[in-house]
Design a protein around this motif. Structure first.
Motif, PDB file in Angstrom:
ATOM      1  N   LYS A 117       0.830  -1.212   0.000  1.00  0.00           N
ATOM      2  CA  LYS A 117       0.000   0.000   0.000  1.00  0.00           C
ATOM      3  C   LYS A 117       0.859   1.254   0.000  1.00  0.00           C
ATOM      4  O   LYS A 117       0.500   2.266  -0.623  1.00  0.00           O
ATOM      5  N   ILE A 118       1.976   1.212   0.705  1.00  0.00           N
ATOM      6  CA  ILE A 118       2.857   2.382   0.741  1.00  0.00           C
ATOM      7  C   ILE A 118       3.351   2.714  -0.663  1.00  0.00           C
ATOM      8  O   ILE A 118       3.329   3.873  -1.097  1.00  0.00           O
ATOM      9  N   VAL A 119       3.818   1.692  -1.381  1.00  0.00           N
ATOM     10  CA  VAL A 119       4.311   1.906  -2.746  1.00  0.00           C
ATOM     11  C   VAL A 119       3.190   2.399  -3.638  1.00  0.00           C
ATOM     12  O   VAL A 119       3.333   3.391  -4.376  1.00  0.00           O
ATOM     13  N   PHE A 120       2.042   1.718  -3.577  1.00  0.00           N
ATOM     14  CA  PHE A 120       0.915   2.068  -4.442  1.00  0.00           C
ATOM     15  C   PHE A 120       0.458   3.501  -4.209  1.00  0.00           C
ATOM     16  O   PHE A 120       0.261   4.265  -5.153  1.00  0.00           O
ATOM     17  N   LYS A 121       0.310   3.885  -2.953  1.00  0.00           N
ATOM     18  CA  LYS A 121      -0.190   5.237  -2.640  1.00  0.00           C
ATOM     19  C   LYS A 121       0.798   6.305  -3.102  1.00  0.00           C
ATOM     20  O   LYS A 121       0.410   7.343  -3.637  1.00  0.00           O
ATOM     21  N   SER A 122       2.093   6.027  -2.914  1.00  0.00           N
ATOM     22  CA  SER A 122       3.098   7.025  -3.295  1.00  0.00           C
ATOM     23  C   SER A 122       3.162   7.232  -4.801  1.00  0.00           C
ATOM     24  O   SER A 122       3.559   8.312  -5.262  1.00  0.00           O
ATOM     25  N   LEU A 123       2.773   6.228  -5.583  1.00  0.00           N
ATOM     26  CA  LEU A 123       2.834   6.330  -7.035  1.00  0.00           C
ATOM     27  C   LEU A 123       1.527   6.794  -7.662  1.00  0.00           C
ATOM     28  O   LEU A 123       1.493   7.150  -8.837  1.00  0.00           O
ATOM     29  N   THR A 124       0.445   6.788  -6.897  1.00  0.00           N
ATOM     30  CA  THR A 124      -0.856   7.129  -7.474  1.00  0.00           C
ATOM     31  C   THR A 124      -1.429   8.415  -6.879  1.00  0.00           C
ATOM     32  O   THR A 124      -1.610   9.404  -7.582  1.00  0.00           O
ATOM     33  N   THR A 125      -1.711   8.417  -5.592  1.00  0.00           N
ATOM     34  CA  THR A 125      -2.369   9.592  -4.983  1.00  0.00           C
ATOM     35  C   THR A 125      -1.646  10.038  -3.717  1.00  0.00           C
ATOM     36  O   THR A 125      -2.236  10.083  -2.634  1.00  0.00           O
ATOM     37  N   PRO A 126      -0.365  10.390  -3.822  1.00  0.00           N
ATOM     38  CA  PRO A 126       0.407  10.713  -2.611  1.00  0.00           C
ATOM     39  C   PRO A 126      -0.062  11.967  -1.894  1.00  0.00           C
ATOM     40  O   PRO A 126       0.184  12.117  -0.699  1.00  0.00           O
ATOM     41  N   HIS A 127      -0.726  12.864  -2.594  1.00  0.00           N
ATOM     42  CA  HIS A 127      -1.105  14.146  -1.985  1.00  0.00           C
ATOM     43  C   HIS A 127      -2.557  14.170  -1.510  1.00  0.00           C
ATOM     44  O   HIS A 127      -3.032  15.203  -1.038  1.00  0.00           O
ATOM     45  N   LEU A 128      -3.273  13.052  -1.644  1.00  0.00           N
ATOM     46  CA  LEU A 128      -4.668  12.996  -1.228  1.00  0.00           C
ATOM     47  C   LEU A 128      -4.808  12.224   0.077  1.00  0.00           C
ATOM     48  O   LEU A 128      -4.068  11.270   0.327  1.00  0.00           O
ATOM     49  N   PRO A 129      -5.762  12.609   0.918  1.00  0.00           N
ATOM     50  CA  PRO A 129      -6.019  11.819   2.133  1.00  0.00           C
ATOM     51  C   PRO A 129      -6.416  10.400   1.760  1.00  0.00           C
ATOM     52  O   PRO A 129      -7.062  10.167   0.732  1.00  0.00           O
ATOM     53  N   SER A 130      -6.052   9.441   2.601  1.00  0.00           N
ATOM     54  CA  SER A 130      -6.323   8.031   2.306  1.00  0.00           C
ATOM     55  C   SER A 130      -7.746   7.652   2.697  1.00  0.00           C
ATOM     56  O   SER A 130      -8.275   8.098   3.716  1.00  0.00           O
ATOM     57  N   ASN A 131      -8.335   6.812   1.864  1.00  0.00           N
ATOM     58  CA  ASN A 131      -9.535   6.084   2.244  1.00  0.00           C
ATOM     59  C   ASN A 131      -9.521   4.751   1.517  1.00  0.00           C
ATOM     60  O   ASN A 131      -8.655   4.500   0.663  1.00  0.00           O
ATOM     61  N   ALA A 132     -10.453   3.882   1.854  1.00  0.00           N
ATOM     62  CA  ALA A 132     -10.446   2.529   1.293  1.00  0.00           C
ATOM     63  C   ALA A 132     -10.551   2.527  -0.218  1.00  0.00           C
ATOM     64  O   ALA A 132     -10.016   1.630  -0.888  1.00  0.00           O
ATOM     65  N   GLY A 133     -11.242   3.537  -0.786  1.00  0.00           N
ATOM     66  CA  GLY A 133     -11.385   3.587  -2.234  1.00  0.00           C
ATOM     67  C   GLY A 133     -10.059   3.695  -2.952  1.00  0.00           C
ATOM     68  O   GLY A 133      -9.884   3.134  -4.042  1.00  0.00           O
ATOM     69  N   ASN A 134      -9.099   4.407  -2.349  1.00  0.00           N
ATOM     70  CA  ASN A 134      -7.785   4.556  -2.970  1.00  0.00           C
ATOM     71  C   ASN A 134      -7.156   3.218  -3.307  1.00  0.00           C
ATOM     72  O   ASN A 134      -6.438   3.077  -4.302  1.00  0.00           O
ATOM     73  N   TYR A 135      -7.397   2.219  -2.456  1.00  0.00           N
ATOM     74  CA  TYR A 135      -6.653   0.973  -2.552  1.00  0.00           C
ATOM     75  C   TYR A 135      -7.391  -0.137  -3.301  1.00  0.00           C
ATOM     76  O   TYR A 135      -6.877  -1.250  -3.403  1.00  0.00           O
ATOM     77  N   ARG A 136      -8.555   0.154  -3.821  1.00  0.00           N
ATOM     78  CA  ARG A 136      -9.314  -0.893  -4.515  1.00  0.00           C
ATOM     79  C   ARG A 136      -8.597  -1.461  -5.734  1.00  0.00           C
ATOM     80  O   ARG A 136      -8.733  -2.644  -6.023  1.00  0.00           O
ATOM     81  N   PRO A 137      -7.803  -0.674  -6.474  1.00  0.00           N
ATOM     82  CA  PRO A 137      -7.089  -1.262  -7.622  1.00  0.00           C
ATOM     83  C   PRO A 137      -5.865  -2.095  -7.236  1.00  0.00           C
ATOM     84  O   PRO A 137      -5.243  -2.701  -8.116  1.00  0.00           O
ATOM     85  N   LEU A 138      -5.503  -2.115  -5.949  1.00  0.00           N
ATOM     86  CA  LEU A 138      -4.295  -2.840  -5.526  1.00  0.00           C
ATOM     87  C   LEU A 138      -4.602  -4.310  -5.270  1.00  0.00           C
ATOM     88  O   LEU A 138      -5.546  -4.643  -4.552  1.00  0.00           O
ATOM     89  N   LYS A 139      -3.777  -5.187  -5.814  1.00  0.00           N
ATOM     90  CA  LYS A 139      -3.882  -6.634  -5.573  1.00  0.00           C
ATOM     91  C   LYS A 139      -2.513  -7.153  -5.124  1.00  0.00           C
ATOM     92  O   LYS A 139      -1.483  -6.747  -5.679  1.00  0.00           O
TER      93      LYS A 139
END
Length: 582
Positions: free
Chosen positions: A301-323
């Motif tokens: 999740k750390i890698v995924f968030k930093s490459l996709t939406t690093p400047h947005l607050p996190s919520n569960a929707g952010n991580y739905r594309p991650l497998k």
């Protein structure tokens, strides 16, 4: 231009959704402040070794407070397992439960997770709160950190989801079990109460939010937040290069043998998915370096968030594309009774996932940042108070150079993000250590067009008997650079300095007595781009700042420095010669 009724309603709905989001974020931040103010343990209030999250009734993340990223991500997995085990129907207003079963909690036993349901008007469950914080002792076989356990039952007392507070009343029987199974009962009960205080703070704020907006508006706003989070991640994925790339690396050992442990990660990016597959990594390790699946997810999740939406607050929707894929019973998916205490595997694995992604995304990623999170701890009995102590510290490393700038010097590894090291004053006051020196290490940053940040050197003299523990899992293999940049020598510890017992080690528990000395060095960050492409004037500035020696300026960068200036003609000749030599 006037808005139609439907457009007005949409705008109004969007405003309410943003108001709800900011209220939830503020609630999480207040929980954080309450925890820091009331914690007993410097690892919590100084180092910030905790994670705070808020979930809706569907167990979707809706808000979080700044904390250790791996803790926050692990909360997502843990709350699902906790509610599944306890049962929503068995939770009541005022309950607070404790879980540290590693395979559900996504961490080792000392990362104590408290979770609590939140009810509206005492009967309608609408949210959950989760607070994870590192406790210093829960009765494991060894004090401090367990470095060589071979099964979970050597790693401390375990709670699968136990009510420490029932209907608002402290469960004194559970509290006594905790006290009598710890070498540091005052500290862990103090931190337990701090977490309870934080949960009560969040509970009050969530009640206020529900009263202000109403449950239906709250639910509708959360759905919009989650949908927007997912759409933002998908949009970011569409802009990234698509493909599949792999990388390999090694852990130093499993704490039982000295054999390197192979790790492999494959990152695959498509229009709608970011997948990380750990196939090809080692099977279950005998020692405590195995990762619970939730911890593996958290790393990714750390890698995924930093490459996709690093400047947005996190919520569960952010991580739905991650497998994430990791077979059960392997290094990255520990199952009972595999030992899991030394979770440094996740730090090295974080660098590994970035390394795999960098094969296709080198324009978006920095080089390796120290490769590891070197830590140390001292345990013993304080000569003044007569009380047992255990106090740890995470050392700073050099961050990797980026495609457009040098790496930062001496920061905490990005696996702990906003985490801090333990102040020297606290280390010296509470343990038997005296810090004789701490400085940046010349030449520790990886050469490149942009230079990696510098690591540090710390010299410690012991003034009391006790045990000293070092924890690092990449002290045998070099870090990596990018796009022609060079890696660095790894972190390491020299023990019993100045004696015939002096030697270099990685993870180790050693007895110490007054007068013993050790020196800990941490790795710098990798370089980005070919070193000969670095502006000679920048190399000169590095030399004048003490970051690069004259020798490395010449050998690695091909820059000749004479009388405090760059000899441009000699530099051109030397670089041409070094390029010819290959």
């Amino acid at each position: 231009m006037s808005l139609t009724r439907g457009a007005k309603k949409s705008v109004s709905s969007g405003i309410v959704s943003e108001l709800v989001r900011s209220h939830l974020a503020s609630a999480a931040e207040e929980m954080r402040s309450a925890l820091i103010r009331t914690a007993f343990n410097p690892v919590v209030y100084d180092v910030l070794d905790f994670g705070i999250s808020i979930y809706d009734r569907n167990l979707d993340l809706i808000a979080e407070a700044p904390g250790v990223p791996s803790f926050i991500g692990a909360n997502d997995y843990a709350i699902g397992k906790a509610v599944e085990y306890v049962g929503e129907e068995n939770m009541e207003q005022g309950d607070i439960l404790l879980m540290n079963y590693p395979y559900w909690n996504s961490a080792h036993t000392y990362d104590a997770t408290l979770f609590a349901p939140v009810f509206h008007n005492d009967n309608q469950l609408f949210a959950y709160q989760v607070i994870r914080a590192h406790w210093m002792d829960l009765g494991a076989k060894d004090p401090g950190y367990v470095l060589d356990s071979t099964n979970m039952h050597q790693e401390g007392i375990v709670f699968p989801g136990t009510k420490v507070v029932k209907k608002g009343e402290l469960n004194k029987e559970v509290l006594e079990i905790l006290r009598f199974n710890s070498r540091m009962p005052a500290e862990i009960t103090g931190d337990l109460n701090a977490q309870i205080s934080s949960i009560r703070t969040g509970e009050r704020r969530l009640h206020q939010i529900a009263d202000k907006f109403g449950l239906e508006a709250l639910k509708s706003s959360i759905e919009k937040m989650l949908r927007a989070g997912e759409e933002s991640s998908l949009e970011a994925l569409s802009r990234l290069p698509h493909g599949s790339w792999s990388a390999e690396d090694y852990l130093d050992d499993d704490g039982i043998t000295d054999e390197l442990i192979p790790m492999k990660a494959t990152v695959s990016i498509s229009q709608n998915e970011f997948k990380v597959d750990f196939a090809g990594s080692a099977g279950v390790a005998r020692g405590p370096v195995n990762m619970p699946l939730g911890s593996t997810y958290s790393t990714c999740k750390i890698v995924f968030k930093s490459l996709t939406t690093p400047h947005l607050p996190s919520n569960a929707g952010n991580y739905r594309p991650l497998k994430v894929e990791a077979s059960p019973g392997t290094l990255f998916n520990a199952v009972y009774p595999a030992p899991t205490f030394t979770l440094w595997t996740g730090v090295v694995a974080l660098e590994l996932v970035y390394k795999a992604a960098a094969v296709g995304l080198k324009d978006f990623i920095s080089a390796s940042s120290g490769g590891d999170l070197p830590g140390f701890m001292m345990v013993g009995v304080h000569k003044t108070s007569g009380r047992f102590y255990a106090l740890s510290n995470n050392e700073p490393v050099g961050w990797g150079a980026a495609p457009n700038h040098d790496g930062a010097n001496a920061l905490e590894h990005h696996s702990v993000c906003i985490g801090r090291n333990t102040p020297i004053e606290v280390l010296e006051l509470r343990t038997g250590m005296t810090i004789e020196s701490m400085s940046l290490r010349t030449d520790s940053g990886g050469p490149g067009r942009f230079r990696g940040g510098l690591g540090i050197e710390r010299r410690i003299r012991f003034v009391e008997d006790g045990e000293f523990l070092s924890v690092m899992k990449k002290s045998k293999t070099r870090t990596w650079g990018l796009a022609g940049g060079l890696g660095t020598h790894p972190s390491g510890l020299r023990i019993y300095v100045g004696t015939d017992r002096e030697k270099r080690v990685g993870t180790r528990r050693i007895p110490v007595k007054p007068g013993d000395v050790c020196t800990l060095v941490t790795a710098g960050g990798g370089g980005y781009g070919a070193p000969f492409e670095r502006d000679p004037q920048m190399v000169l500035e590095d030399f004048l700042d003490g970051y690069v020696s004259e020798e490395v300026a010449s050998k690695a960068y091909g820059v000749v420095i004479s009388d405090g200036k760059v000899d441009l003609r000699a530099t051109e000749r030397l670089r041409a010669k070094l390029r010819d030599l290959g």
